[in-house]
Design a protein around this motif. Structure first.
Motif, PDB file in Angstrom:
ATOM      1  N   LEU A   2       1.030  38.091  27.902  1.00 27.01           N
ATOM      2  CA  LEU A   2       0.624  37.879  29.294  1.00 27.01           C
ATOM      3  C   LEU A   2       1.424  38.754  30.254  1.00 27.01           C
ATOM      4  CD1 LEU A   2       0.109  34.013  29.496  1.00 27.01           C
ATOM      5  CD2 LEU A   2      -1.616  35.776  29.891  1.00 27.01           C
ATOM      6  N   GLN A   3       2.696  38.951  29.955  1.00 19.66           N
ATOM      7  CA  GLN A   3       3.529  39.781  30.825  1.00 19.66           C
ATOM      8  C   GLN A   3       3.094  41.241  30.820  1.00 19.66           C
ATOM      9  OE1 GLN A   3       7.339  38.815  29.061  1.00 19.66           O
ATOM     10  NE2 GLN A   3       7.794  37.248  30.623  1.00 19.66           N
ATOM     11  N   ASN A   4       2.269  41.601  29.853  1.00 18.66           N
ATOM     12  CA  ASN A   4       1.757  42.972  29.761  1.00 18.66           C
ATOM     13  C   ASN A   4       0.236  43.017  29.899  1.00 18.66           C
ATOM     14  OD1 ASN A   4       4.144  44.890  28.921  1.00 18.66           O
ATOM     15  ND2 ASN A   4       4.450  42.957  27.805  1.00 18.66           N
ATOM     16  N   ASP A   5      -0.301  41.992  30.568  1.00 14.57           N
ATOM     17  CA  ASP A   5      -1.736  41.923  30.884  1.00 14.57           C
ATOM     18  C   ASP A   5      -2.610  41.855  29.631  1.00 14.57           C
ATOM     19  OD1 ASP A   5      -3.649  41.595  32.795  1.00 14.57           O
ATOM     20  OD2 ASP A   5      -4.043  43.724  33.072  1.00 14.57           O
ATOM     21  N   LEU A   6      -2.053  41.314  28.556  1.00 14.22           N
ATOM     22  CA  LEU A   6      -2.793  41.086  27.314  1.00 14.22           C
ATOM     23  C   LEU A   6      -2.925  39.581  27.110  1.00 14.22           C
ATOM     24  CD1 LEU A   6      -0.835  43.683  25.172  1.00 14.22           C
ATOM     25  CD2 LEU A   6      -3.243  43.896  25.780  1.00 14.22           C
ATOM     26  N   HIS A   7      -4.023  39.163  26.508  1.00 10.66           N
ATOM     27  CA  HIS A   7      -4.283  37.733  26.373  1.00 10.66           C
ATOM     28  C   HIS A   7      -4.464  37.376  24.900  1.00 10.66           C
ATOM     29  CE1 HIS A   7      -4.849  37.339  30.751  1.00 10.66           C
ATOM     30  NE2 HIS A   7      -5.280  38.591  30.630  1.00 10.66           N
ATOM     31  N   LEU A   8      -3.562  36.559  24.374  1.00 14.37           N
ATOM     32  CA  LEU A   8      -3.593  36.130  22.986  1.00 14.37           C
ATOM     33  C   LEU A   8      -4.445  34.874  22.871  1.00 14.37           C
ATOM     34  CD1 LEU A   8      -2.400  36.478  20.080  1.00 14.37           C
ATOM     35  CD2 LEU A   8      -0.579  34.917  20.801  1.00 14.37           C
ATOM     36  N   LEU A   9      -5.533  34.960  22.101  1.00 11.05           N
ATOM     37  CA  LEU A   9      -6.427  33.822  21.949  1.00 11.05           C
ATOM     38  C   LEU A   9      -5.875  32.853  20.908  1.00 11.05           C
ATOM     39  CD1 LEU A   9      -9.891  35.633  22.000  1.00 11.05           C
ATOM     40  CD2 LEU A   9      -8.550  34.738  23.911  1.00 11.05           C
ATOM     41  N   LYS A  10      -6.177  31.571  21.105  1.00 12.48           N
ATOM     42  CA  LYS A  10      -5.634  30.529  20.234  1.00 12.48           C
ATOM     43  C   LYS A  10      -6.573  30.250  19.062  1.00 12.48           C
ATOM     44  CE  LYS A  10      -3.074  28.185  23.920  1.00 12.48           C
ATOM     45  NZ  LYS A  10      -2.887  26.914  24.668  1.00 12.48           N
ATOM     46  N   ALA A  11      -5.986  30.069  17.889  1.00  4.98           N
ATOM     47  CA  ALA A  11      -6.783  29.749  16.699  1.00  4.98           C
ATOM     48  C   ALA A  11      -5.868  29.337  15.560  1.00  4.98           C
ATOM     49  CB  ALA A  11      -7.609  30.957  16.270  1.00  4.98           C
ATOM     50  N   LYS A  12      -6.413  28.520  14.667  1.00  6.49           N
ATOM     51  CA  LYS A  12      -5.811  28.346  13.351  1.00  6.49           C
ATOM     52  C   LYS A  12      -6.548  29.303  12.418  1.00  6.49           C
ATOM     53  CE  LYS A  12      -6.432  23.897  12.857  1.00  6.49           C
ATOM     54  NZ  LYS A  12      -6.383  22.527  12.241  1.00  6.49           N
ATOM     55  N   VAL A  13      -5.822  29.915  11.499  1.00  5.54           N
ATOM     56  CA  VAL A  13      -6.423  30.921  10.621  1.00  5.54           C
ATOM     57  C   VAL A  13      -6.137  30.587   9.163  1.00  5.54           C
ATOM     58  CG1 VAL A  13      -6.586  33.374  10.043  1.00  5.54           C
ATOM     59  CG2 VAL A  13      -6.071  32.687  12.395  1.00  5.54           C
ATOM     60  N   ARG A  14      -7.177  30.378   8.396  1.00  9.42           N
ATOM     61  CA  ARG A  14      -7.047  30.251   6.941  1.00  9.42           C
ATOM     62  C   ARG A  14      -7.291  31.633   6.351  1.00  9.42           C
ATOM     63  NH1 ARG A  14      -4.857  26.937   3.412  1.00  9.42           N
ATOM     64  NH2 ARG A  14      -5.829  25.173   4.510  1.00  9.42           N
ATOM     65  N   HIS A  15      -6.252  32.218   5.772  1.00  8.68           N
ATOM     66  CA  HIS A  15      -6.414  33.534   5.151  1.00  8.68           C
ATOM     67  C   HIS A  15      -6.521  33.371   3.638  1.00  8.68           C
ATOM     68  CE1 HIS A  15      -4.863  37.451   3.470  1.00  8.68           C
ATOM     69  NE2 HIS A  15      -5.979  37.760   4.075  1.00  8.68           N
ATOM     70  N   LEU A  16      -7.757  33.475   3.141  1.00  9.23           N
ATOM     71  CA  LEU A  16      -7.959  33.398   1.696  1.00  9.23           C
ATOM     72  C   LEU A  16      -7.548  34.688   1.015  1.00  9.23           C
ATOM     73  CD1 LEU A  16     -11.449  31.645   1.573  1.00  9.23           C
ATOM     74  CD2 LEU A  16      -9.220  30.594   1.196  1.00  9.23           C
ATOM     75  N   GLY A  17      -7.791  35.813   1.694  1.00  7.06           N
ATOM     76  CA  GLY A  17      -7.589  37.102   1.046  1.00  7.06           C
ATOM     77  C   GLY A  17      -8.829  37.469   0.242  1.00  7.06           C
ATOM     78  N   THR A  18      -9.062  38.740   0.068  1.00  4.56           N
ATOM     79  CA  THR A  18     -10.239  39.203  -0.666  1.00  4.56           C
ATOM     80  C   THR A  18     -10.268  38.643  -2.076  1.00  4.56           C
ATOM     81  OG1 THR A  18     -10.173  41.244   0.644  1.00  4.56           O
ATOM     82  CG2 THR A  18     -11.548  41.270  -1.331  1.00  4.56           C
TER      83      THR A  18
END
Length: 464
Positions: A138-154
């Motif tokens: 935010l201090q650099n005008d970027l916005h991090l969206l919120k999420a939970k992430v399940r990374h299965l991998g290929t």
């Protein structure tokens, strides 16, 4: 055609497409109503037979197989992705607008449970709970969206799909290598017809994914189902040393960051981040674009991280051919580079074409064999300016991002299906015909597409 006059093979539910939406619809139908007869008709091949002939040696470019094994077949286009299931309403689709925000999250969490039970238990679940990183953005005008992430991998994603198929194959009929040409609605039964197949069904679920966009348009026209099309995302796949983004990826894995450019006020976002990953090419309707994969197995790690930077383009009247616009830019890239083009960021901002020699002297080793070239000859100026501005913004939170040696592969295109008019049950104006997953325009991700399949199945069972 009336139900009693159907002389073809008859099913309670026919599902067109064996991508995530179709798989989870079949799974939920069998779970809730095991007596129902269900058929899944898929244009592509079974999972174990999905093999792209491009080997980089004998075959270096697309040979236009009758059905692309990267995009079609059991598991859909996501079968060989890095298997990221983002549990959020902030991106990945608009399912929450149809089913409600709370239920959309519950559906995605239910899908996550099924994935874990079917081979994904060893995978990691990341939670976006780092306010320090969000504040830095935010201090650099970027916005991090919120999420939970399940990374299965290929690798694990493939195992999960194998297990889901094995759990369903004795209860659901699968028909592969078969494309449905027409769907017709009789008085109280649907007739689905392909080259070597004709079946009747009481209910139909269409889940053909983004690769089925043109087919979906034809079906909607024939059944007079309203649609609209107005969006395409165009950009590049970025490759940097792993350490550049490690503070973010170690904590969050998938950093979804959005930036609004100062010059044009356009929205640019990161997409599909792959720590320790590889850049890959993929075929969409005969067009070679770029993507990225990553693996859970440390033995397959690379020293790089890759992700997409995408510029969202929204069109208004009278233009309705957003996907064709994206295809034309991708075809230009294919024409100039014979496939994917790669360019150093330093060469791009200096207005010079990258060469194999300059890339070889750099500090980032490319993970995809691509043609060194000049992306400014392919990507429209406005989108290219947006991408450069986003890279410079990211450099303020992840120093080194704007290095001369940062590699940009082009192009990456996020195709969106036209928005199909569906109601709160994901049912069209043709009663009994449901359109789910990415082909509906409602979802744009594995988690949302899978959740839409579960939801449509539940609605069908509730109406029995």
């Amino acid at each position: 055609m009336e139900k009693e006059n159907c002389e073809m093979e008859k099913f309670n539910v026919a599902i067109v497409g064996a991508g995530p939406g179709g798989i989870f619809a079949a799974y939920e139908l069998h779970k809730l109503a095991p007596s129902l007869s269900v058929v899944v008709i898929e244009k592509g091949k079974p999972l174990e037979k999905r093999k792209c002939p491009i080997d980089g040696v004998k075959i270096r470019s697309c040979i236009n197989c009758p059905s692309c094994s990267i995009m079609n077949g059991f598991g859909g286009a996501g079968a060989f992705s890095d298997g990221k299931y983002n549990i959020t309403n902030e991106f990945g689709g608009d399912l929450y607008q149809y089913v409600g925000a709370k239920q959309a999250i519950e559906l995605m969490e239910y899908v996550d449970t099924i994935n874990v039970e079917n081979g994904g238990a060893a995978s990691r679940l990341f939670a976006n709970d780092r306010p320090d990183i969000a504040k830095l953005c935010l201090q650099n005008d970027l916005h991090l969206l919120k999420a939970k992430v399940r990374h299965l991998g290929t690798d694990i994603n493939y195992v999960v799909l194998e297990n889901l198929f094995n759990a369903l194959k004795d209860h659901v009929k699968f028909v592969f290598d078969t494309e449905i040409d027409t769907i017709e609605k009789g008085e109280d039964v649907f007739v689905l017809t392909g080259k070597d197949l004709s079946v009747c069904a009481d209910q139909v679920i269409v889940s053909t994914g983004r690769s089925g966009s043109k087919w979906m348009e034809k079906i909607c026209d024939s059944l007079h189902i309203p649609t609209e099309s107005s969006r395409i995302d165009i950009g590049v796949r970025v490759e940097v040393p792993y350490d550049i983004f490690s503070d973010m990826t170690d904590a969050l894995y998938e950093s979804k960051i959005v930036y609004r450019t100062r010059r044009y006020q356009d929205k640019v976002r990161t997409f599909c981040m792959n720590p320790h990953g590889v850049v890959v090419s993929e075929n969409t309707n005969g067009i070679i674009t770029v993507n990225g994969h990553s693996y859970e197995d440390p033995a397959r790690y690379t020293d790089n991280t890759n992700f997409a930077l995408l510029v969202s383009n929204h069109f208004t009247e009278p233009f309705h051919q957003s996907n064709q616009y994206g295809e034309s830019i991708a075809r230009l890239s294919n024409m100039l580079g014979g496939g994917v083009i790669v360019q150093r960021f330093g060469d791009l901002i200096r207005g010079q074409r990258s060469t194999q020699e300059r890339i070889a002297k750099g500090f980032v080793t490319p993970t995809l064999q691509a043609t060194p070239g000049d992306l400014s000859l392919v990507i429209p100026k406005r989108q290219l300016d947006d991408i450069i501005e986003m890279i410079e913004a990211l450099d303020r939170v992840c120093p080194g991002m704007a290095s001369d040696d940062t590699l940009l592969y082009g192009i990456e295109v996020k195709f969106y299906n036209m928005q199909v008019a569906v109601d709160e049950d994901l049912e069209t104006c043709v009663k009994g015909l449901y359109v789910i997953g990415d082909c509906s325009g409602v979802t744009h991700s594995l988690s949302h597409a899978s959740a839409s399949g579960v939801y449509a199945a539940r609605r069908i069972v509730e109406k029995l």
